[in-house]
Design a protein around this motif. Structure first.
Motif, mmCIF file in Angstrom:
data_model
loop_
_atom_site.group_PDB
_atom_site.id
_atom_site.type_symbol
_atom_site.label_atom_id
_atom_site.label_comp_id
_atom_site.label_asym_id
_atom_site.label_seq_id
_atom_site.Cartn_x
_atom_site.Cartn_y
_atom_site.Cartn_z
ATOM 1 N N GLY A 87 0.802 -1.075 -0.218
ATOM 2 C CA GLY A 87 -0.005 0.237 -0.331
ATOM 3 C C GLY A 87 0.624 1.471 -0.307
ATOM 4 O O GLY A 87 0.318 2.479 0.879
ATOM 5 N N PHE A 88 2.099 1.246 -0.556
ATOM 6 C CA PHE A 88 2.993 2.309 -0.459
ATOM 7 C C PHE A 88 2.826 2.355 -1.922
ATOM 8 O O PHE A 88 3.144 2.967 -3.190
ATOM 9 C CB PHE A 88 4.685 1.494 -0.210
ATOM 10 C CG PHE A 88 5.467 3.115 -0.030
ATOM 11 C CD1 PHE A 88 5.447 3.568 1.014
ATOM 12 C CD2 PHE A 88 5.896 3.325 -0.939
ATOM 13 C CE1 PHE A 88 6.863 5.111 1.395
ATOM 14 C CE2 PHE A 88 7.494 4.658 -1.397
ATOM 15 C CZ PHE A 88 7.579 5.134 0.178
ATOM 16 N N PRO A 89 2.320 4.474 -2.026
ATOM 17 C CA PRO A 89 2.550 5.183 -3.363
ATOM 18 C C PRO A 89 3.900 5.282 -4.175
ATOM 19 O O PRO A 89 4.902 5.878 -3.141
ATOM 20 C CB PRO A 89 1.820 6.537 -2.408
ATOM 21 C CG PRO A 89 1.159 6.008 -0.934
ATOM 22 C CD PRO A 89 1.890 5.540 -0.714
ATOM 23 N N VAL A 90 4.002 4.729 -5.185
ATOM 24 C CA VAL A 90 4.616 5.813 -6.054
ATOM 25 C C VAL A 90 4.382 6.034 -7.027
ATOM 26 O O VAL A 90 3.775 6.051 -8.370
ATOM 27 C CB VAL A 90 5.775 4.065 -6.273
ATOM 28 C CG1 VAL A 90 6.895 3.819 -7.455
ATOM 29 C CG2 VAL A 90 6.427 2.677 -4.765
ATOM 30 N N PHE A 91 5.015 6.962 -7.349
ATOM 31 C CA PHE A 91 4.826 7.633 -8.409
ATOM 32 C C PHE A 91 6.073 8.731 -9.726
ATOM 33 O O PHE A 91 7.166 8.600 -8.457
ATOM 34 C CB PHE A 91 4.405 9.559 -8.097
ATOM 35 C CG PHE A 91 2.884 9.618 -7.510
ATOM 36 C CD1 PHE A 91 1.806 9.564 -8.582
ATOM 37 C CD2 PHE A 91 2.942 8.892 -6.560
ATOM 38 C CE1 PHE A 91 0.400 10.169 -7.752
ATOM 39 C CE2 PHE A 91 1.460 8.909 -5.715
ATOM 40 C CZ PHE A 91 0.566 9.106 -6.776
ATOM 41 N N ALA A 92 5.987 8.226 -11.031
ATOM 42 C CA ALA A 92 7.077 7.626 -11.827
ATOM 43 C C ALA A 92 7.408 7.734 -12.736
ATOM 44 O O ALA A 92 5.835 7.995 -13.111
ATOM 45 C CB ALA A 92 7.814 6.668 -11.443
ATOM 46 N N ARG A 93 8.102 7.843 -13.904
ATOM 47 C CA ARG A 93 8.001 7.747 -14.690
ATOM 48 C C ARG A 93 7.895 7.414 -15.710
ATOM 49 O O ARG A 93 7.290 6.948 -16.754
ATOM 50 C CB ARG A 93 8.761 8.856 -15.599
ATOM 51 C CG ARG A 93 9.001 10.233 -15.148
ATOM 52 C CD ARG A 93 9.219 11.684 -16.124
ATOM 53 N NE ARG A 93 9.761 12.775 -15.360
ATOM 54 C CZ ARG A 93 8.771 13.977 -15.418
ATOM 55 N NH1 ARG A 93 8.095 13.623 -16.700
ATOM 56 N NH2 ARG A 93 8.993 14.574 -14.769
ATOM 57 N N ALA A 94 8.458 6.025 -15.039
ATOM 58 C CA ALA A 94 8.346 4.367 -15.941
ATOM 59 C C ALA A 94 8.205 3.339 -14.726
ATOM 60 O O ALA A 94 8.968 3.916 -14.101
ATOM 61 C CB ALA A 94 9.101 4.742 -16.991
ATOM 62 N N GLN A 95 8.211 2.088 -15.722
ATOM 63 C CA GLN A 95 8.912 1.169 -14.648
ATOM 64 C C GLN A 95 10.153 0.267 -15.937
ATOM 65 O O GLN A 95 9.359 0.515 -17.245
ATOM 66 C CB GLN A 95 7.535 0.271 -14.374
ATOM 67 C CG GLN A 95 6.636 0.552 -13.401
ATOM 68 C CD GLN A 95 5.358 -0.421 -13.622
ATOM 69 O OE1 GLN A 95 6.302 -1.933 -13.501
ATOM 70 N NE2 GLN A 95 4.255 -0.374 -13.441
ATOM 71 N N VAL A 96 10.837 -0.452 -14.674
ATOM 72 C CA VAL A 96 11.917 -0.633 -16.086
ATOM 73 C C VAL A 96 12.449 -1.888 -14.765
ATOM 74 O O VAL A 96 13.020 -1.538 -14.093
ATOM 75 C CB VAL A 96 13.699 -0.067 -16.450
ATOM 76 C CG1 VAL A 96 14.029 0.639 -14.979
ATOM 77 C CG2 VAL A 96 13.559 -0.636 -17.493
ATOM 78 N N PRO A 97 13.074 -2.630 -15.208
ATOM 79 C CA PRO A 97 13.106 -4.023 -14.413
ATOM 80 C C PRO A 97 15.110 -3.677 -14.362
ATOM 81 O O PRO A 97 15.793 -4.365 -13.555
ATOM 82 C CB PRO A 97 13.360 -5.472 -15.237
ATOM 83 C CG PRO A 97 13.113 -5.098 -16.254
ATOM 84 C CD PRO A 97 12.599 -3.148 -17.035
ATOM 85 N N VAL A 98 15.715 -3.062 -14.241
ATOM 86 C CA VAL A 98 16.871 -2.713 -14.874
ATOM 87 C C VAL A 98 17.627 -2.222 -13.430
ATOM 88 O O VAL A 98 16.869 -0.891 -13.179
ATOM 89 C CB VAL A 98 17.670 -1.647 -16.266
ATOM 90 C CG1 VAL A 98 18.794 -1.505 -15.805
ATOM 91 C CG2 VAL A 98 16.938 -2.669 -17.531
ATOM 92 N N THR A 99 18.122 -2.578 -13.010
ATOM 93 C CA THR A 99 19.318 -2.046 -12.000
ATOM 94 C C THR A 99 20.096 -1.305 -11.347
ATOM 95 O O THR A 99 20.332 -1.109 -12.488
ATOM 96 C CB THR A 99 19.634 -3.432 -9.955
ATOM 97 O OG1 THR A 99 19.924 -2.693 -9.071
ATOM 98 C CG2 THR A 99 21.180 -3.658 -11.411
#
Length: 219
Positions: A124-136
């Protein structure tokens, strides 16, 4: 309730569109889009705790990015991470979400990409970002600063500024002018509620949405 808690609660009763308009009416930069909720429709309001990242050009990144900021932030804070809008590498991940949720931090806004969204959603933790990517980020990013002013799009965020994020976008309210912007936003919200009520009651839209009324020039 403390003054800080009251301030955040009053902003939480508004939306980013209303606050964006009020920022402009006060001569301040408006809100911005492109920083989307990565799950659901969370609404976040808190004081900015800032981190800036940069590319790792050598072999040593130092301490794991952002961990210190998470350890120091508290229940009134929103983490704001500057990463230049990069979407090819993650600047936030699942273990950071666990750490932030454990400290009751209100959410994170990262000017870049994130990963492990399912973990954030389960917490239930809000995350705002420009995109998702799996790269570390390991071997690719390092921490440039923590607790210093950082760029977020076209706006500079200073630690302690009021930041808001919802599905409509993100706004940054300078702490020194938070009371002024809040008063303007509350007045605008009241006017818009009156207009909406009239439209629902059958008042013609052009009559209800008079420019002078929207601008607050009519009593």
């Amino acid at each position: 309730m403390t003054a800080d808690a009251t301030l955040l609660a009053q902003f939480a009763a508004l939306d980013t569109a209303t606050v964006s308009d009020s920022l402009e009416s006060c001569g301040l930069p408006p809100g911005q889009g492109g920083l989307r909720p990565m799950w659901g429709r969370p609404e976040v309001v808190g004081f900015a705790a800032t981190v800036e990242l940069e590319p790792l050009l050598g072999d040593h990144a130092g301490a794991h990015i952002i961990t210190g900021a998470v350890a120091e932030a508290g229940a009134d804070d929103v983490l704001v991470i500057a990463n230049g809008g990069r979407t090819d590498v993650s600047s936030w991940g699942g273990i950071l979400s666990v750490g932030a949720a454990t400290r009751s931090i209100r959410g994170v806004i990262t000017d870049g990409a994130c990963r492990d969204v399912a973990q954030a959603r389960e917490l239930g933790f809000p995350v705002f970002a420009r995109a998702q990517v799996p790269v570390t980020a390991r071997g690719r990013l390092r921490q440039k600063s923590s607790g210093a002013p950082v760029p977020l799009g076209e706006v500079t965020v200073v630690p302690g500024d009021v930041v808001m994020a919802d599905e409509g976008g993100v706004v940054v309210v300078p702490r020194a002018r938070a009371a002024e912007v809040l008063r303007a936003a509350q007045r605008l919200s009241a006017r818009e509620a009156e207009i909406e009520a009239e439209v629902r009651a059958g008042i013609p839209l052009p009559q209800a949405m008079r420019d002078a009324r929207l601008a607050g020039e009519e009593s």
